[in-house]
Design an enzyme around this catalytic site. Structure first.
Site, PDB file in Angstrom:
ATOM      1  N   ASP A  57       0.833  -1.203   0.000  1.00 49.86           N
ATOM      2  CA  ASP A  57       0.000   0.000   0.000  1.00 49.86           C
ATOM      3  C   ASP A  57       0.865   1.248   0.000  1.00 49.86           C
ATOM      4  O   ASP A  57       1.838   1.357   0.770  1.00 49.86           O
ATOM      5  CB  ASP A  57      -0.908   0.031   1.235  1.00 49.86           C
ATOM      6  CG  ASP A  57      -1.629   1.365   1.359  1.00 49.86           C
ATOM      7  OD1 ASP A  57      -2.579   1.591   0.572  1.00 49.86           O
ATOM      8  OD2 ASP A  57      -1.233   2.182   2.211  1.00 49.86           O
ATOM      9  N   TYR A  62       2.801  10.206   0.522  1.00 55.36           N
ATOM     10  CA  TYR A  62       3.980   9.644   1.169  1.00 55.36           C
ATOM     11  C   TYR A  62       5.251  10.072   0.430  1.00 55.36           C
ATOM     12  O   TYR A  62       5.623   9.508  -0.598  1.00 55.36           O
ATOM     13  CB  TYR A  62       3.902   8.120   1.220  1.00 55.36           C
ATOM     14  CG  TYR A  62       2.671   7.569   1.912  1.00 55.36           C
ATOM     15  CD1 TYR A  62       1.937   8.350   2.818  1.00 55.36           C
ATOM     16  CD2 TYR A  62       2.228   6.277   1.663  1.00 55.36           C
ATOM     17  CE1 TYR A  62       0.813   7.840   3.450  1.00 55.36           C
ATOM     18  CE2 TYR A  62       1.112   5.770   2.289  1.00 55.36           C
ATOM     19  CZ  TYR A  62       0.407   6.554   3.178  1.00 55.36           C
ATOM     20  OH  TYR A  62      -0.713   6.042   3.796  1.00 55.36           O
ATOM     21  N   LYS A  88      -3.918   5.822  -3.292  1.00 55.04           N
ATOM     22  CA  LYS A  88      -4.994   6.666  -2.784  1.00 55.04           C
ATOM     23  C   LYS A  88      -5.215   7.883  -3.668  1.00 55.04           C
ATOM     24  O   LYS A  88      -4.347   8.271  -4.452  1.00 55.04           O
ATOM     25  CB  LYS A  88      -4.672   7.087  -1.343  1.00 55.04           C
ATOM     26  CG  LYS A  88      -4.390   5.866  -0.447  1.00 55.04           C
ATOM     27  CD  LYS A  88      -4.059   6.245   0.963  1.00 55.04           C
ATOM     28  CE  LYS A  88      -3.728   5.007   1.777  1.00 55.04           C
ATOM     29  NZ  LYS A  88      -2.397   4.475   1.462  1.00 55.04           N
ATOM     30  N   GLY A 240      -1.205   1.378  11.417  1.00 46.89           N
ATOM     31  CA  GLY A 240      -0.886   1.975  12.713  1.00 46.89           C
ATOM     32  C   GLY A 240      -1.168   1.096  13.916  1.00 46.89           C
ATOM     33  O   GLY A 240      -1.707   1.587  14.913  1.00 46.89           O
ATOM     34  N   GLY A 245       3.824   4.442  17.398  1.00 51.94           N
ATOM     35  CA  GLY A 245       5.114   4.209  18.049  1.00 51.94           C
ATOM     36  C   GLY A 245       5.092   3.583  19.422  1.00 51.94           C
ATOM     37  O   GLY A 245       5.848   2.661  19.717  1.00 51.94           O
ATOM     38  N   ILE A 246       4.233   4.067  20.312  1.00 55.21           N
ATOM     39  CA  ILE A 246       4.350   3.691  21.719  1.00 55.21           C
ATOM     40  C   ILE A 246       4.126   2.209  21.974  1.00 55.21           C
ATOM     41  O   ILE A 246       4.716   1.628  22.887  1.00 55.21           O
ATOM     42  CB  ILE A 246       3.404   4.542  22.592  1.00 55.21           C
ATOM     43  CG1 ILE A 246       3.769   4.373  24.070  1.00 55.21           C
ATOM     44  CG2 ILE A 246       1.936   4.228  22.302  1.00 55.21           C
ATOM     45  CD1 ILE A 246       3.114   5.380  24.977  1.00 55.21           C
ATOM     46  N   ALA A 248       5.154  -0.088  20.139  1.00 50.88           N
ATOM     47  CA  ALA A 248       6.370  -0.775  19.700  1.00 50.88           C
ATOM     48  C   ALA A 248       7.527  -0.489  20.653  1.00 50.88           C
ATOM     49  O   ALA A 248       8.276  -1.383  21.035  1.00 50.88           O
ATOM     50  CB  ALA A 248       6.742  -0.350  18.291  1.00 50.88           C
TER      51      ALA A 248
END
Length: 346
Positions: A57, A62, A88, A240, A245-246, A248
């Site tokens: 994807d 990006y 997209k 996500g 992040g947190i 991980a």
């Protein structure tokens, strides 16, 4: 469950689009937060393919086109028919002077500015531009990008973009592309489940890429949206899974939650989840990645990766057995909802 296991995006269709249980999300390879060298980007994409991933994807946003260009180069190696590819629409990239480049979290990007356009013409132009950057004749899944409050700043602004999509012909463009066989599935890629639920009330969509809104920390989508997806056989592509992040990194200093520094209450909740995981000999990141696959609407998960090592680690984490007692203990301590389906139930 293995990362390479195939799954239908929407089983009720005559010729379902096939994904793998883990896919590759293209935002990091647009130079998200830091530069990724071209050779490293291609090695990372190759590691995903070699590891069995067949769903990839990306999006114009990006890296202002950079991610799509990199995916295109990799696709020429893989062979177009070897993978399922999504991108997209909703953001047009226009050439501009250096002072007009749209500021984003991506670094060292092409000199472009973003123009939001969810109209018929905007969707068609975005689709054609993506095909050119990717160097392919078709994509499999085309997603309306970011018609949400998170992106546009208010409910009023989000509502205006949804109206533009339907009143301005963007949805009609998606339907025309699908009916003509130029794409095989249509949907939306957003940061909020609420707008997905609204879209389901306005049109027929095959899938939603939902980023960060169904995780170990967030399960409000269980109230109405995810049951609706099960009822209508709408596939969820889960982005996500680490809440940016947190989930991980754990509750370390400076940990990110939803793209910002995690607040104290989130840090505390993550520490409590980590403690339960540790008691079962499970890493937090492992639990976060596997939890989301417990819901029957979730077809695939697409964690980010910037290096081959991160890809390989994600694949290994995905395939490990997590004891059922972990989920029951998290429920018993009110750390996840008691009605949350867990992997051994699905």
């Amino acid at each position: 469950m293995k990362a390479s296991d195939p799954v239908a995006l929407r089983a009720s269709t005559a010729q379902p689009v096939t994904l793998t249980r883990m896919g590759f999300g293209g935002a990091p390879l647009g130079n998200l937060y830091r530069r990724v060298e071209e050779a490293d980007a291609q090695a990372t994409l190759q590691a995903a393919f070699d590891g069995g991933m067949r769903y990839f994807d990306t999006a114009p946003q990006y890296g202002l086109g950079l991610s799509e260009q990199r995916f295109g180069q990799a696709t020429r190696r893989f062979g177009r028919d070897a993978i399922t590819l999504s991108t997209k629409v909703g953001r047009l990239l226009e050439d501009c002077g250096p002072d007009a480049v749209t500021p984003t979290a991506f670094v060292d990007t092409p000199q472009k500015k973003i123009v939001y356009d969810y109209t018929y013409d905007g969707v068609m132009r975005s689709h054609e531009a993506s095909l050119a950057r990717l160097g392919v004749e078709r994509v499999d899944i085309l997603l309306v990008h970011d018609v949400d409050v998170f992106t546009h700043g208010s409910q009023e602004a989000s509502d205006a973009k949804v109206r533009e999509l339907f009143d301005g012909g963007g949805y009609r463009a998606l339907r025309e592309l699908k009916d003509a066989g130029q794409v095989r599935a249509i949907g939306a890629g957003v940061n909020e489940w609420q707008v997905c639920e609204r879209l389901l009330g306005l049109g027929d969509f095959d899938a939603f890429l939902l980023a960060g809104r169904y995780t170990l920390l967030e399960q409000e989508a269980l109230d109405s949206f995810l049951p609706l997806c099960v009822k209508r056989d709408v596939g969820i592509i889960l982005g996500g899974p680490y809440n940016s992040g947190i989930l991980a990194t754990g509750a370390i200093e400076g940990a990110r939650y939803n793209y910002e520094t995690a607040p104290a209450d989130i840090l505390d909740r993550v520490r409590r989840i980590e403690a339960v995981c540790a008691a079962h000999g499970v890493k937090l990141i492992e639990a976060a990645l596997q939890f989301v696959m417990g819901h029957p609407a979730v077809r695939t998960v697409i964690p980010g990766a910037m290096t081959p090592e991160e890809v390989e680690a994600n694949i290994a984490l995905f395939s490990r057995n997590v004891p059922a007692g972990l989920w029951s203990d998290l429920k018993g301590q009110n750390l996840i909802r008691p009605d949350a389906p867990t992997p051994e139930e699905n």
